[in-house]
Design an enzyme around this catalytic site. Sequence first.
Site, short mmCIF file in Angstrom:
data_model
loop_
_atom_site.label_atom_id
_atom_site.label_comp_id
_atom_site.label_asym_id
_atom_site.label_seq_id
_atom_site.Cartn_x
_atom_site.Cartn_y
_atom_site.Cartn_z
N ARG A 111 0.66 -1.04 -0.06
CA ARG A 111 0.01 -0.06 -0.09
C ARG A 111 0.90 1.20 0.02
NH1 ARG A 111 -3.07 -3.39 -1.52
NH2 ARG A 111 -5.26 -3.68 -0.66
N VAL A 112 1.98 1.21 -0.13
CA VAL A 112 3.01 2.38 -0.57
C VAL A 112 2.92 2.71 -1.84
CG1 VAL A 112 5.17 3.42 0.04
CG2 VAL A 112 4.38 1.44 1.25
#
Length: 255
Positions: free
Chosen positions: A233-234
């Site tokens: 999720r970066v």
Amino acid sequence: MLRAVRRVEGFCIAAAWRNVITRSIKTSSVTSATSSTADMELDVAAMRESYEGQPIAAGSLHADPLQQFRLWLEDAVKAKQQEPNAMTLATVDDQGLPDARMVLLKGVDDRGFRFFTNRESAKGQQLAVTPTASLVFWWFSCHRSVRVHGSVEKLSDEESAAYFKTRPFGSQLGAVVSKQSQPLEDPAQLQEQMAVLKQEYEGREDELEMPAYWGGYRVVPTWVEFWQGQRNRVHNRVRYTKQADGSFTQGMLQP
């Protein structure tokens, strides 16, 4: 610069095939696992996908956000994304509340993003009062999304009519008959109206005129954000912001 931009395309297509294979396996597993437990509660919280992609950064994309959008749209088409021109259009109602729906992008050029609709519909009335909108494109096949925010202007009747003539005849009939966003008591009555109009113009379909309440709009971007999914999720977010002279600057946002 452009070579770096186009290098992402290979990943986009490869990701599409991985998604097809992965979803096929998941579907098979879910079908067999739930066949004897049809009443199993759906675990929405457990639904997630792992994203990955060639990283993007400010300065790594095209200097023009509209040109960069065209490149990503081409990638989505090549990746067999279903309806890659589908977009969420968000407007503001008379209570100041957001109102969103799915529409189709029907053109993009140096001035902005074009779409067409019934101008007496809810969105048409909202745009008449508050001519601003946001757009969201979602291309799962490429693990990408694009957001657009800007002012909205009407297209000329000539430009709207020219596009109207390119629509399938059935879609033209629907635009003429439908009082979009108004209550509908009997769907059969709407079909009957279309059948009558179709018979009236049989053999002279090219004479059907665009209704006066129908036409196009252009979203002129104030900012455009490109989102590339990444692991854990970066994600990568690059936003283009319009300056006073009409040019755009690029900057990154935290995921």
